[in-house]
Design a protein around this motif. Structure first.
Motif, PDB file in Angstrom:
ATOM      1  N   LEU A  49       0.614   3.571   8.383  1.00 61.42           N
ATOM      2  CA  LEU A  49       0.129   1.959   7.897  1.00 61.42           C
ATOM      3  C   LEU A  49       1.158   1.150   8.590  1.00 61.42           C
ATOM      4  O   LEU A  49       0.474   0.263   9.164  1.00 61.42           O
ATOM      5  CB  LEU A  49       0.547   2.121   6.441  1.00 61.42           C
ATOM      6  CG  LEU A  49      -0.779   2.462   5.491  1.00 61.42           C
ATOM      7  CD1 LEU A  49      -0.387   2.451   4.395  1.00 61.42           C
ATOM      8  CD2 LEU A  49      -2.064   2.057   5.925  1.00 61.42           C
ATOM      9  N   PHE A  50       2.508   1.417   8.617  1.00 59.83           N
ATOM     10  CA  PHE A  50       3.570   0.566   9.307  1.00 59.83           C
ATOM     11  C   PHE A  50       2.947   0.315  10.830  1.00 59.83           C
ATOM     12  O   PHE A  50       2.957  -0.584  11.322  1.00 59.83           O
ATOM     13  CB  PHE A  50       4.725   0.843   9.048  1.00 59.83           C
ATOM     14  CG  PHE A  50       5.696  -0.006   9.928  1.00 59.83           C
ATOM     15  CD1 PHE A  50       5.905  -1.292   9.335  1.00 59.83           C
ATOM     16  CD2 PHE A  50       6.624   0.448  10.828  1.00 59.83           C
ATOM     17  CE1 PHE A  50       6.823  -1.998  10.165  1.00 59.83           C
ATOM     18  CE2 PHE A  50       7.459  -0.455  11.338  1.00 59.83           C
ATOM     19  CZ  PHE A  50       7.467  -1.764  10.941  1.00 59.83           C
ATOM     20  N   GLY A  63       4.898   5.895  -7.477  1.00 57.28           N
ATOM     21  CA  GLY A  63       4.484   4.286  -7.086  1.00 57.28           C
ATOM     22  C   GLY A  63       6.100   3.672  -6.807  1.00 57.28           C
ATOM     23  O   GLY A  63       6.727   4.103  -5.806  1.00 57.28           O
ATOM     24  N   TRP A  64       5.985   2.321  -6.944  1.00 56.62           N
ATOM     25  CA  TRP A  64       7.208   1.606  -6.725  1.00 56.62           C
ATOM     26  C   TRP A  64       8.558   2.115  -6.829  1.00 56.62           C
ATOM     27  O   TRP A  64       9.293   2.252  -6.153  1.00 56.62           O
ATOM     28  CB  TRP A  64       7.242   0.084  -7.208  1.00 56.62           C
ATOM     29  CG  TRP A  64       6.288  -0.785  -6.589  1.00 56.62           C
ATOM     30  CD1 TRP A  64       4.545  -0.782  -6.637  1.00 56.62           C
ATOM     31  CD2 TRP A  64       6.206  -1.883  -5.495  1.00 56.62           C
ATOM     32  NE1 TRP A  64       4.232  -1.730  -5.880  1.00 56.62           N
ATOM     33  CE2 TRP A  64       5.039  -2.202  -5.217  1.00 56.62           C
ATOM     34  CE3 TRP A  64       7.559  -2.283  -4.807  1.00 56.62           C
ATOM     35  CZ2 TRP A  64       4.857  -3.331  -4.239  1.00 56.62           C
ATOM     36  CZ3 TRP A  64       7.183  -3.283  -3.835  1.00 56.62           C
ATOM     37  CH2 TRP A  64       5.947  -3.870  -3.622  1.00 56.62           C
ATOM     38  N   PHE A  73       7.838   8.515   4.216  1.00 58.09           N
ATOM     39  CA  PHE A  73       7.745   9.013   2.668  1.00 58.09           C
ATOM     40  C   PHE A  73       6.412   8.968   2.144  1.00 58.09           C
ATOM     41  O   PHE A  73       5.894   9.848   1.645  1.00 58.09           O
ATOM     42  CB  PHE A  73       8.597   8.174   1.684  1.00 58.09           C
ATOM     43  CG  PHE A  73       9.999   8.336   2.151  1.00 58.09           C
ATOM     44  CD1 PHE A  73      10.751   9.200   2.412  1.00 58.09           C
ATOM     45  CD2 PHE A  73      11.077   7.029   1.905  1.00 58.09           C
ATOM     46  CE1 PHE A  73      12.213   9.287   2.519  1.00 58.09           C
ATOM     47  CE2 PHE A  73      12.260   7.077   1.995  1.00 58.09           C
ATOM     48  CZ  PHE A  73      12.859   8.143   2.382  1.00 58.09           C
ATOM     49  N   HIS A  74       5.501   8.083   2.587  1.00 55.33           N
ATOM     50  CA  HIS A  74       4.180   7.832   2.222  1.00 55.33           C
ATOM     51  C   HIS A  74       3.233   8.663   3.131  1.00 55.33           C
ATOM     52  O   HIS A  74       2.204   9.067   2.444  1.00 55.33           O
ATOM     53  CB  HIS A  74       3.807   6.324   2.756  1.00 55.33           C
ATOM     54  CG  HIS A  74       2.452   6.137   2.068  1.00 55.33           C
ATOM     55  ND1 HIS A  74       1.194   5.894   3.012  1.00 55.33           N
ATOM     56  CD2 HIS A  74       1.789   5.910   0.806  1.00 55.33           C
ATOM     57  CE1 HIS A  74       0.290   5.617   2.327  1.00 55.33           C
ATOM     58  NE2 HIS A  74       0.438   5.691   0.932  1.00 55.33           N
ATOM     59  N   GLN A  97       0.720  -1.164  -0.009  1.00 57.13           N
ATOM     60  CA  GLN A  97      -0.046  -0.121  -0.060  1.00 57.13           C
ATOM     61  C   GLN A  97       0.846   1.285  -0.077  1.00 57.13           C
ATOM     62  O   GLN A  97       0.510   2.428  -0.488  1.00 57.13           O
ATOM     63  CB  GLN A  97      -0.798  -0.130   1.223  1.00 57.13           C
ATOM     64  CG  GLN A  97      -2.174  -0.594   1.149  1.00 57.13           C
ATOM     65  CD  GLN A  97      -2.936  -0.973   2.351  1.00 57.13           C
ATOM     66  OE1 GLN A  97      -3.002   0.236   3.040  1.00 57.13           O
ATOM     67  NE2 GLN A  97      -3.610  -1.918   2.876  1.00 57.13           N
ATOM     68  N   MET A  98       2.031   1.337   0.847  1.00 57.09           N
ATOM     69  CA  MET A  98       2.698   2.407   0.629  1.00 57.09           C
ATOM     70  C   MET A  98       3.499   2.751  -0.526  1.00 57.09           C
ATOM     71  O   MET A  98       3.553   3.665  -0.921  1.00 57.09           O
ATOM     72  CB  MET A  98       3.765   2.370   1.996  1.00 57.09           C
ATOM     73  CG  MET A  98       3.079   2.452   3.364  1.00 57.09           C
ATOM     74  SD  MET A  98       4.406   2.632   4.818  1.00 57.09           S
ATOM     75  CE  MET A  98       4.923   1.014   4.730  1.00 57.09           C
ATOM     76  N   CYS A  99       3.967   1.639  -1.086  1.00 57.76           N
ATOM     77  CA  CYS A  99       4.651   1.819  -2.405  1.00 57.76           C
ATOM     78  C   CYS A  99       3.708   2.182  -3.372  1.00 57.76           C
ATOM     79  O   CYS A  99       4.186   3.031  -4.168  1.00 57.76           O
ATOM     80  CB  CYS A  99       5.294   0.178  -2.843  1.00 57.76           C
ATOM     81  SG  CYS A  99       6.692  -0.318  -1.920  1.00 57.76           S
TER      82      CYS A  99
END
Length: 148
Positions: A61-62, A18-19, A56-57, A10-12
């Motif tokens: 989430l983590f 994106g990735w 960065f995101h 999700q973060m990527c």
């Protein structure tokens, strides 16, 4: 482990670019990032990398994944500098509404004697909302009304 993998994905995906952008921000190649996310050849995302990805995101989430994996709930602390008593009361009313929503959803979910996975997810989401609002409300109350 899927919980963490989903978090990393999700973060990527959510990172502008994106990735490839996430990999560049971490100072690694896209292939290296994918190898770590999917744990290929024993590679893993380190704690430091996971925290960087989260920053960065621009999300939590983590932290949410760690809390969930530990059997808990992540609650972001509110900014008390911009809160007054009226806002705390509004939060309290939202909490009351969430409890009422939980009662309705619980009644509906248990009506047939079984809670399916979809019903469970709905109940868990409301549970999370109630827990988060309770912690936030108390924290704001303590910051606003308790003497140091």
């Amino acid at each position: 482990m899927d919980n963490f993998r989903n978090c990393y994905q999700q973060m990527c995906k959510g990172m502008p670019g994106g990735w490839p952008a996430m990999a560049a921000a971490l100072g690694i190649t896209k292939d290296a990032l994918e190898n770590r996310v999917y744990e290929r050849r024993g590679q893993v995302i380190s704690l430091h990398e996971a925290m960087q990805m989260q920053a960065f995101h621009g999300s939590t989430l983590f932290a949410e994944a760690v809390a969930m994996d530990s059997g808990g709930v992540f609650v972001r602390m509110p900014d008390a500098e911009r809160v007054d008593n009226e806002e705390i009361q509004t939060l309290y009313m939202e909490l009351v509404e969430d409890v009422a929503r939980l009662a309705r959803e619980w009644r509906e979910a248990t009506r047939d004697g079984e809670v399916d996975s979809r019903e469970r997810r709905r109940l868990e989401r409301i549970q999370h909302d109630i827990c988060a609002k309770t912690v936030q409300m108390n924290e704001l109350t303590f910051q606003l009304f308790c003497r140091s």
